[in-house]
Write an enzyme that holds these catalytic residues in place. Structure first.
Site, PDB file in Angstrom:
ATOM      1  N   GLY A  11       0.810  -1.221   0.000  1.00 42.48           N
ATOM      2  CA  GLY A  11       0.000   0.000   0.000  1.00 42.48           C
ATOM      3  C   GLY A  11       0.834   1.257   0.000  1.00 42.48           C
ATOM      4  O   GLY A  11       0.400   2.298   0.520  1.00 42.48           O
ATOM      5  N   GLY A  12       2.011   1.201  -0.607  1.00 41.62           N
ATOM      6  CA  GLY A  12       2.896   2.356  -0.618  1.00 41.62           C
ATOM      7  C   GLY A  12       2.299   3.559  -1.320  1.00 41.62           C
ATOM      8  O   GLY A  12       2.454   4.695  -0.865  1.00 41.62           O
ATOM      9  N   CYS A  72       9.247  -5.435 -11.546  1.00 42.74           N
ATOM     10  CA  CYS A  72      10.453  -4.809 -12.100  1.00 42.74           C
ATOM     11  C   CYS A  72      11.441  -5.823 -12.663  1.00 42.74           C
ATOM     12  O   CYS A  72      12.386  -5.445 -13.355  1.00 42.74           O
ATOM     13  CB  CYS A  72      11.139  -3.971 -11.018  1.00 42.74           C
ATOM     14  SG  CYS A  72      11.805  -4.949  -9.638  1.00 42.74           S
TER      15      CYS A  72
END
Length: 288
Positions: A11-12, A72
C-alpha cells in the site's frame, strides 16, 4: 479524486497519496501483501490477477487516477531483460490494452531505472500520446530525500493537463543510527561460518554511516548484492524489517501480520516504494 492502486503490495502508493485522493480499489494477487495491506489500511485488496481484469470491472470503479508499480524483474539490472516478453509483464500488457479502451485522467508508474528505454516504456508512451496526455519521466533516489538509502527509481507521470514542476529536495542523508531498532534482534547476526564464506562480498555499513544499498526482495535469503549489512561491536547482522521499513520512509505505526515469516517481510519491503519519493512524484499532479 478516485484512485486505483494496481500491484498494490504494502500500500505504498496509498501512503504517499495521503489525503489528496481516495483509493477506491487496490489489486494484488500476493496473499501476504494483501494481509499486510488490510492490517495497515483497513481495506482488503482484490486478489484478482490483473492480466484477466475485465474492462467492465475497471470502469465500474470510475477511477480518475491509476497508480501502479508493475513487476520490475523484466527490467532490473539482475533480471533477464526480456521486457514485455517476460511472463511477468502479462498484467502490464493487459492494463495497456484496457488503457487504450478506457484511459484515466492521470497515471503514475514506478519502476527500476531500466524501465526507461524498454519496450514497455515505449508502449506506455505510445498509449499516452494516442490519448493526448502529457508525460514526464522522472528519476529520483531516497538519498536525496534525507534517507540513507540508495534506491534509484523512475516515475512516469502522465495527465491530461501539464505536470506541475517540482524540484528534487536534495536533502543530505541522515545517519543510519536514527533508523535502527532500540533493541536488536540477535537472530539477525550472521553465524561465523556464514560470515567467513561471504564476508568479502557484503556491503558493510556502520550506525554512523549515511548510506545503505538497495534492499531487494531476496534480502532474507541472499547475502551478496541483496542490500547492506550492519557492522556493530558484536558482529555483522541484517537490518531488521522494521529498520528497512524506516529507510523506505514507511510510517512508524506500520505493521506486519504476526504470523508472517521474516523472508516474506523482506520480500514485501524489497518490492515496495520509498514513500517520500513516491509522494514527490505525485506532487507533479497535485498542489500540496
Amino acid at each position: 479524486m478516485r484512485v486505483l492502486e494496481l500491484f498494490s503490495g504494502l500500500g505504498g502508493w496509498r501512503m504517499a497519496l495521503e489525503d489528496r485522493g481516495r483509493v477506491v480499489a487496490a489489486y494484488d494477487v500476493n496473499e501476504a501483501a494483501n494481509a499486510t495491506y488490510a492490517l495497515n489500511h483497513g481495506d482488503l485488496p482484490k486478489a484478482r490477477e490483473l492480466a484477466t481484469l475485465p474492462l467492465s470491472e475497471l470502469e465500474a470503479h470510475a477511477a480518475e487516477t491509476w497508480l501502479m508499480s508493475p513487476p520490475c524483474q523484466p527490467f532490473c539490472r539482475m533480471g533477464n531483460h526480456q521486457g514485455l516478453e517476460d511472463r511477468r509483464s502479462r498484467a502490464f500488457l493487459h492494463l495497456m490494452d484496457l488503457f487504450r479502451q478506457s484511459p484515466p485522467e492521470h497515471l503514475v508508474l514506478e519502476n527500476v531505472v531500466g524501465f526507461l528505454g524498454s519496450d514497455a516504456h515505449a508502449l506506455l508512451a505510445e498509449r499516452l500520446r494516442a490519448h493526448g496526455m502529457h508525460q514526464v519521466d522522472l528519476q529520483a533516489c531516497p538519498s536525496g530525500f534525507g534517507l540513507p538509502n540508495q534506491r534509484p527509481r523512475v516515475f512516469i507521470v502522465a495527465s491530461r493537463r501539464p505536470a506541475i514542476s517540482r524540484p528534487l529536495p536534495e536533502l543530505p542523508p541522515r545517519p543510519l543510527a536514527g533508523f535502527l531498532d532500540e533493541t536488536e534482534d540477535e537472530s539477525l547476526y550472521l553465524r561465523p561460518e556464514v560470515l567467513a564464506r561471504h564476508h568479502f562480498g557484503l556491503d558493510l555499513v556502520m550506525a554512523e554511516d549515511r548510506r545503505s544499498t538497495c534492499f531487494i526482495g531476496g534480502y532474507g535469503r541472499r547475502l551478496v548484492g541483496s542490500g547492506s549489512f550492519l557492522k556493530t561491536g558484536r558482529g555483522i547482522r541484517r537490518f531488521s524489517p522494521g529498520e528497512v521499513a524506516r529507510l523506505h520512509g514507511l510510517p512508524e505505526g506500520f505493521r506486519f501480520p504476526e504470523a508472517l515469516s521474516l523472508e516474506a517481510r523482506y520480500k514485501l519491503l524489497g518490492n515496495g516504494l520509498s514513500i517520500p519519493v513516491a509522494a514527490w512524484a505525485l506532487d507533479h499532479l497535485f498542489d500540496r
